[in-house]
Design a protein around this motif. Structure first.
Motif, short mmCIF file in Angstrom:
data_model
loop_
_atom_site.label_atom_id
_atom_site.label_comp_id
_atom_site.label_asym_id
_atom_site.label_seq_id
_atom_site.Cartn_x
_atom_site.Cartn_y
_atom_site.Cartn_z
N ALA A 163 4.80 8.21 3.54
CA ALA A 163 3.37 8.47 3.76
C ALA A 163 2.53 7.71 2.74
N LEU A 164 3.02 7.77 1.49
CA LEU A 164 2.26 7.08 0.43
C LEU A 164 2.23 5.57 0.67
N THR A 165 3.40 5.03 1.10
CA THR A 165 3.46 3.60 1.35
C THR A 165 2.50 3.20 2.47
N ALA A 166 2.51 4.00 3.55
CA ALA A 166 1.62 3.71 4.67
C ALA A 166 0.17 3.75 4.20
N GLN A 167 -0.13 4.77 3.43
CA GLN A 167 -1.49 4.91 2.91
C GLN A 167 -1.86 3.69 2.07
N ARG A 197 -2.49 0.78 4.25
CA ARG A 197 -3.80 0.89 4.90
C ARG A 197 -4.91 0.52 3.93
N ASP A 198 -4.78 1.11 2.71
CA ASP A 198 -5.81 0.83 1.71
C ASP A 198 -5.88 -0.66 1.39
N LEU A 199 -4.67 -1.23 1.26
CA LEU A 199 -4.60 -2.65 0.90
C LEU A 199 -5.25 -3.50 2.00
N ALA A 200 -4.92 -3.15 3.28
CA ALA A 200 -5.51 -3.88 4.40
C ALA A 200 -7.02 -3.73 4.39
N ASP A 201 -7.47 -2.49 4.11
CA ASP A 201 -8.92 -2.26 4.05
C ASP A 201 -9.57 -3.11 2.98
N VAL A 202 -8.92 -3.10 1.82
CA VAL A 202 -9.47 -3.86 0.70
C VAL A 202 -9.49 -5.35 1.04
N ARG A 203 -8.37 -5.81 1.65
CA ARG A 203 -8.32 -7.23 2.03
C ARG A 203 -9.41 -7.55 3.04
N ALA A 204 -9.55 -6.67 4.04
CA ALA A 204 -10.58 -6.91 5.05
C ALA A 204 -11.97 -6.93 4.41
N ASP A 205 -12.18 -6.00 3.48
CA ASP A 205 -13.47 -5.98 2.79
C ASP A 205 -13.69 -7.28 2.03
N ALA A 206 -12.62 -7.68 1.29
CA ALA A 206 -12.74 -8.90 0.49
C ALA A 206 -12.99 -10.10 1.41
#
Lengths: 400, 124
Positions: free
Chosen positions: A61-65, A68-77
């Motif tokens: 669960a933590l890895t998935a989270q 997701r966070d990393l993808a979000d951050v990348r998308a934001d960047a």
């Protein structure tokens, strides 16, 4: 009996028996204790296994989270980078555009000064390349290209694209097609063609030709770019195909360092404006053949407007003021030759009515102001003297 | 995605002049002066695969003499570029050219006034 009790063997047997009983009992006790311990341990193990399972799912669960966070951050960047680049490139685009307009005026202003003109053209060439880069990056970041008013012929679109690359003099454009693209498709097709031409000239030997052939096909018109390079390996082909068929935003951070924008720009524009780009077939020269297929919906219905500046329109405004042929009025008054060989002229009897009008619109002299009448008479005078000058031989022959 | 409204209008000349010249060296103005008159040689057919500019010159020069400056003006091209295209056509034998007529000599004011008076008495 006493003999029996005194028999040591009996006692020994007795002792051994006792010892055996004691040993069996102890062993049994140990066995039971061990069994208990084992049961306890097994229960502990089961619990531990359950815990491990829980921990595993927690980690997952933590890895998935985390992903997701990393993808979000990348998308934001990515979005932030694109926004910054888009705005910066928009500024550069308009500056490049301004510079081209400025250069257009300078080219006309210094048109007769050969050296200055040649220098201005080389400045213009670098400026055009710079504009193309800015446009490409802007497109990848969601920006828009400039839009042309009015249609342009496919030949001019190809030459416009040709002007945006470094080795433009290696490119030959061949078109027997008299088709125009609608205004909104002109810039995108020109940008894509410029990217393909840039690839073609970059990845083929210096001095080898790059040919652009324009052909009509049942579904529209095709720009075919052939180079004489070494062709593409399978990896490059796959990468190109993936980028050319992309439908959605492109990850600009994944384009390598230095970034290779070309195919990504082509794919974006093709998807956005609805034409098709393909690479990967082999050109007749052994290099790469790239094809842009523009559908009929992006072709202009009627003939191209003369806005490109190269078309000669038969309209009255475009009709040039030609110096010759001048209407001949003189010789009619020559009635013969004198004995000395000179022309004999008759004296004019009605001089006013003999002045020829400039054209049919000036016939109606009554409605014209006196100034225009005078102008037309002076015009006739000027033409008369001009005729006099052209009939002598002092100006040299017609063909120098 | 942003709206198409953001598409600014492109106003600069579409085909750049160095593409029209093909990156060649421009001819010197000594060769074809601004006021040199050019016209189409009789019974010529346009060269095969002529570009729009050459076709335009063809139409412009078909009817009579036109100066180099005027050709450049009608094509909306820099004079040097028009001159290069005209030189090409001339070297291929498609064009004839002739120098400007010699300038008329200056006449003194009194003579001009006499001519003017004479004209006025004739047509005024």
């Amino acid at each position: 009996m006493t003999s029996l009790t005194r028999d040591p063997l009996l006692w020994i047997l007795l002792v051994v028996l006792l010892a055996a009983v004691v040993a069996v009992m102890r062993a049994r006790r140990t066995n039971m204790a061990l069994r208990r311990t084992r049961k306890d341990l097994e229960a502990g193990l089961g619990q531990a296994r359950g815990d491990v399972g829980q921990l595993h799912s927690h980690v997952a669960a933590l890895t998935a989270q985390h992903r997701r966070d990393l993808a979000d951050v990348r998308a934001d960047a990515e979005a932030a980078t694109k926004a910054v680049l888009k705005s910066a490139m928009g500024t550069l685009q308009s500056l490049a555009e301004e510079q081209q307009v400025l250069l257009d005026n300078l080219l006309k202003k210094y048109g007769d000064t050969t050296d200055v003109l040649a220098d201005l053209m080389s400045v213009d060439h670098t400026g055009s390349q710079f504009g193309r880069r800015a446009k490409g990056i802007s497109v990848l970041c969601g920006g828009w290209l400039g839009r042309r008013e009015g249609a342009a012929t496919v030949y001019d679109v190809a030459r416009s694209a040709q002007g945006r690359i470094k080795d433009f003099d290696r490119v030959g454009v061949h078109s027997q097609v008299n088709v125009s693209l609608v205004g909104k498709a002109v810039e995108p097709v020109a940008v894509v063609l410029a990217e393909l031409l840039d690839n073609a000239t970059t990845y083929s030997a210096p001095g080898t030709p790059v040919e652009v052939n324009i052909q009509t096909v049942p579904t529209g018109v095709c720009f075919i770019v052939d180079d004489a390079g070494l062709g593409m390996d399978q990896e490059t082909k796959d990468r190109a195909t993936a980028l050319l068929t992309v439908d959605g935003p492109v990850d600009i951070t994944g384009l390598g360092d230095p970034p290779r924008f070309g195919f990504a720009v082509c794919g974006m524009l093709a998807a956005r404006y609805g034409f098709a780009v393909s690479v990967g077939s082999v050109s007749p020269y052994g290099g790469v053949r790239a094809v842009i297929r523009v559908p009929e919906s992006l072709l202009a219905a009627d003939a191209p407007s003369p806005a490109a500046g190269a078309q000669d329109s038969p309209g009255p405004q475009a009709a040039p003021q030609r110096l010759a042929p001048v209407p001949v009025v003189g010789p009619s008054h020559v009635v013969g030759t004198t004995t000395g060989g000179l022309p004999k002229r008759r004296r004019r009897s009605g001089p006013v009515t003999m002045v020829p009008a400039l054209d049919s619109t000036n016939q109606d002299a009554t409605s014209e102001p006196a100034g225009e009448v005078t102008a037309s008479r002076l015009g006739a005078f000027a033409r008369g003297t001009h005729l006099g000058r052209t009939t002598n031989t002092t100006e040299g022959s017609d063909d120098q | 995605m942003t709206k198409p409204v953001e598409e600014a209008s492109v106003t600069s000349d579409f085909v750049r002049s160095y593409v029209i010249t093909g990156g060649r060296t421009l001819p010197d103005s000594d060769d074809l002066a601004l006021h040199t008159l050019v016209t189409l040689a009789p019974e010529r057919t346009p060269p095969l695969g002529a570009g729009p500019e050459v076709t335009a010159i063809w139409h412009l020069c078909a009817g009579g003499y036109l100066s180099v400056a005027e050709v450049a003006g009608h094509l909306e091209l820099p004079v040097g570029v028009a001159r290069l295209l005209l030189t090409d056509l001339f070297e291929q034998g498609h064009l004839l050219r002739r120098a400007e007529p010699p300038r008329a000599q200056n006449v003194d004011r009194a003579t001009l006034e006499k001519v003017l008076n004479g004209l006025q008495s004739l047509i005024g």
